[in-house]
Write an enzyme that holds these catalytic residues in place. Structure first.
Site, PDB file in Angstrom:
ATOM      1  N   VAL A   1      34.532  37.629  43.891  1.00  0.00           N
ATOM      2  CA  VAL A   1      33.884  38.120  45.108  1.00  0.00           C
ATOM      3  C   VAL A   1      32.367  38.151  44.917  1.00  0.00           C
ATOM      4  CG1 VAL A   1      33.569  40.152  46.580  1.00  0.00           C
ATOM      5  CG2 VAL A   1      35.850  39.520  45.803  1.00  0.00           C
TER       6      VAL A   1
ATOM      7  N   ASP B   1      26.713  42.167  35.319  1.00  0.00           N
ATOM      8  CA  ASP B   1      28.131  42.394  35.025  1.00  0.00           C
ATOM      9  C   ASP B   1      28.235  42.990  33.630  1.00  0.00           C
ATOM     10  OD1 ASP B   1      30.797  40.734  36.405  1.00  0.00           O
ATOM     11  OD2 ASP B   1      31.063  41.779  34.499  1.00  0.00           O
TER      12      ASP B   1
ATOM     13  N   PHE C   1      35.924  38.932  53.253  1.00  0.00           N
ATOM     14  CA  PHE C   1      37.152  38.259  53.684  1.00  0.00           C
ATOM     15  C   PHE C   1      37.211  36.860  53.075  1.00  0.00           C
ATOM     16  CE2 PHE C   1      35.913  41.335  56.942  1.00  0.00           C
ATOM     17  CZ  PHE C   1      37.060  42.126  56.982  1.00  0.00           C
TER      18      PHE C   1
ATOM     19  N   LEU D   1      51.336  30.471  58.410  1.00  0.00           N
ATOM     20  CA  LEU D   1      52.742  30.289  58.756  1.00  0.00           C
ATOM     21  C   LEU D   1      53.348  29.185  57.901  1.00  0.00           C
ATOM     22  CD1 LEU D   1      52.789  30.606  62.678  1.00  0.00           C
ATOM     23  CD2 LEU D   1      53.527  32.288  60.977  1.00  0.00           C
TER      24      LEU D   1
ATOM     25  N   CYS E   1      44.684  39.244  45.208  1.00  0.00           N
ATOM     26  CA  CYS E   1      44.440  40.108  46.364  1.00  0.00           C
ATOM     27  C   CYS E   1      45.710  40.587  47.066  1.00  0.00           C
ATOM     28  CB  CYS E   1      43.536  39.395  47.349  1.00  0.00           C
ATOM     29  SG  CYS E   1      42.005  38.888  46.585  1.00  0.00           S
TER      30      CYS E   1
END
Ligand code: UGA
Length: 502
Positions: free
Chosen positions: A25, A44, A189, A287, A297
């Site tokens: 992310v 980090d 997202f 689908l 996630c």
């Protein structure tokens, strides 16, 4: 009149942004923001990651990431440091992108978030917007705020004490922090494999804020994207993220359940999915029936969302069913293989695709892991191929002569195999020469866990084809490719051969 601190910086474009945690992310976010023209420091606690970034190497595969990293290390818009404190002190906006792994009970482990909040509390050297971007349960932002406030107060108190100046009756002690900060929630997202594409073309940008100042600063940062911005409170923003992931996971489990019904009544799931997806209330995405969802996630977020619901007395049974259906996908797939081969022991199985989805080298919670485990337990020999994910899979299943082989090409994975399993829908597989595949296999049988191929095309190439939610399909003239599976091994096969609909 002077603008408040933070606003003046953002308006004069003299704003430094720190991204704490440069994983799947954080790194795309950091480089995306650098591309929008802002100065970004990435930091980090993982020294190996920092070392790779300092050497100009992206620590994981993501389309376009390496190019953007090289570009912005050169432009100076992106710098990297292992010194988290210096990054916090230099920045006005801090994006928290650290990991939120799960505990055994499904609850999210927020220790890393708390650690960052504590660190920030020690280094509040001016107004800051602290933006939570990791996926977290609702109310985490409030905890971050509370944590920073409490520790900052305590720090000031102990500093005063050590200076022998403590005076707890004074207004400033235990009352109000002299340095302001705002908390915001800006859920991401991004999909792995499309993270940069998603960053630059988001459907929406969600800003959970408590102050106009934080809202304006964040809106200004994202303004070049020119996309719809939804401004909400903190908990609502957090819930939008969780509810979106859980809904998408639910869509996948739903279509997988429908695929099972299709198999039972000889219907075709791809046609059913197209038929329902054209209804704008349903939509065509997510689908695709198959061996189920994996990755860092969906499985984790779904469990955390259910935990959050149940902990607060809300019925989480719908989410439990989504998880259960997903867990069964692999079992059903393995059952198809057993019905096709009968005995797995001493069979050579080719595997195409190990990553949890295409365009990533990420194998976390990939369905392939459970499939490999089961096949090894039953005594199969595995010949596996995945363009970039083989390396991470080798850490879980190291190469073993005559048992586990990682192949340099997809065709080598098929040589002498009694069945080929397609587990990740890499584009490369769609273009493969299926005739070559069929002739190199001992038994030309393809089990497609992602419905990549048109059954007609596969059977024309001489392969028996077993996919998800569609009829089994066999070559019209199996004998011509030297193929003869005894009919009792395919007892669940419908009598009718595959025919294209008019
Ligand atoms: C997901 C969400 O799609 C992102 O919006 C979100 O930001 C991200 O999680 C996150 O929380 O960080 P990601 O896990 O990268 O993204 O991948 P997806 O493309 O959503 O796929 C997840 C899994 O579902 C994969 O294993 C994929 O193969 C499977 N899937 C997806 C299906 O089985 N069928 C489908 O129709 C779609």
């Amino acid at each position: 009149m002077d603008k408040p601190d933070g606003m003046n910086k953002v308006e004069s474009h003299d704003l430094t942004i720190a991204v704490i945690g440069v994983g799947h992310v954080g790194l795309p976010t950091a480089l995306g923001i650098a591309e929008l023209g802002w100065n970004v420091i990435g930091t980090d606690q993982d020294m190996e990651k920092i070392r790779q970034l300092e050497g100009g190497q992206a620590p994981f595969y993501e389309p376009g990431l390496q190019k953007l990293l090289t570009k912005h290390l050169r432009s100076g818009k992106f710098t990297v440091t292992s010194d988290v404190v210096s990054a916090i002190r230099a920045a006005t906006v801090l994006f928290i992108c650290v990991g939120t792994p799960q505990r055994a009970n499904g609850e999210a482990d927020l220790t890393q978030i708390e650690g960052v909040a504590r660190l920030i509390s020690h280094h509040l050297n001016g107004y800051k917007v602290i933006v939570e971007k990791s996926t977290v349960p609702a109310v985490t932002s409030l905890w971050v705020k509370r944590t920073i406030t409490r520790f900052a107060m305590a720090n000031r108190f102990s500093e005063r004490n050590s200076d022998r100046q403590a005076d707890c009756s004074s207004e400033t002690c235990g009352q109000k922090l002299p340095i302001e900060f705002d908390i915001a929630s800006n859920p991401e997202f991004l999909q792995e494999g499309k993270a940069l594409e998603n960053f630059f073309n988001p459907d929406r940008i969600v800003l959970g804020v408590e102050s106009i100042r934080a809202q304006k600063i964040l809106e200004r940062i994202y303004r070049p994207l020119d996309r719809p911005i939804i401004v909400t409170g903190l908990a609502t923003a957090e819930l939008i993220k969780h509810a979106a992931n859980a809904f998408l996971a639910m869509k996948i489990s739903y279509i997988n359940m429908v695929a099972d019904i299709c198999e039972a009544v000889d219907a075709d799931i791809t046609m059913v999915a197209s038929g329902i997806g054209l209804d704008p209330r349903i939509g065509p995405d997510f689908l695709s029936a198959g061996i189920g969802f994996g990755g860092y996630c969906f499985p984790k977020d779904l469990r955390a969302f259910r935990h959050l619901a149940e902990e607060r007395g809300v019925d989480g049974s719908l989410l439990r069913e989504v998880e259960r259906i997903n867990a069964e996908r692999v079992d059903r797939f393995l059952e198809k293989l057993r019905k096709t081969l009968w005995i797995i022991q001493d069979k050579t199985i080719g595997i195409w695709g190990l990553a949890f989805k295409p365009n990533t080298d990420d194998t976390r919670e990939a369905p392939s892991i459970r499939i490999i485990e089961a096949l090894l337990k039953e005594g199969a020999r595995l010949q596996m191929y995945d363009p970039p994910a083989a390396r991470s899979m080798q850490r879980i299943f190291p190469e073993e002569p005559d048992r586990i082989t990682y192949c340099p090409t997809p065709y080598q994975a098929c040589e002498g195999a009694h069945a080929l399993l397609l587990l990740t829908e890499w584009e490369e597989f769609r273009k493969a020469d299926l005739q070559r595949v069929a002739t190199s296999m001992a038994w030309p049988i393809l089990l497609d866990g992602r419905n990549v191929f048109d059954p007609e095309e596969v059977t024309r190439a001489g392969l028996e084809y077993i996919s998800i939610g569609r009829k089994r399909a066999r070559p019209r003239n199996a004998a011509t490719v030297g193929y003869d599976v005894p009919s009792d091994l395919i007892h669940d096969q419908p009598e009718t051969r595959f025919e294209l609909a008019d």
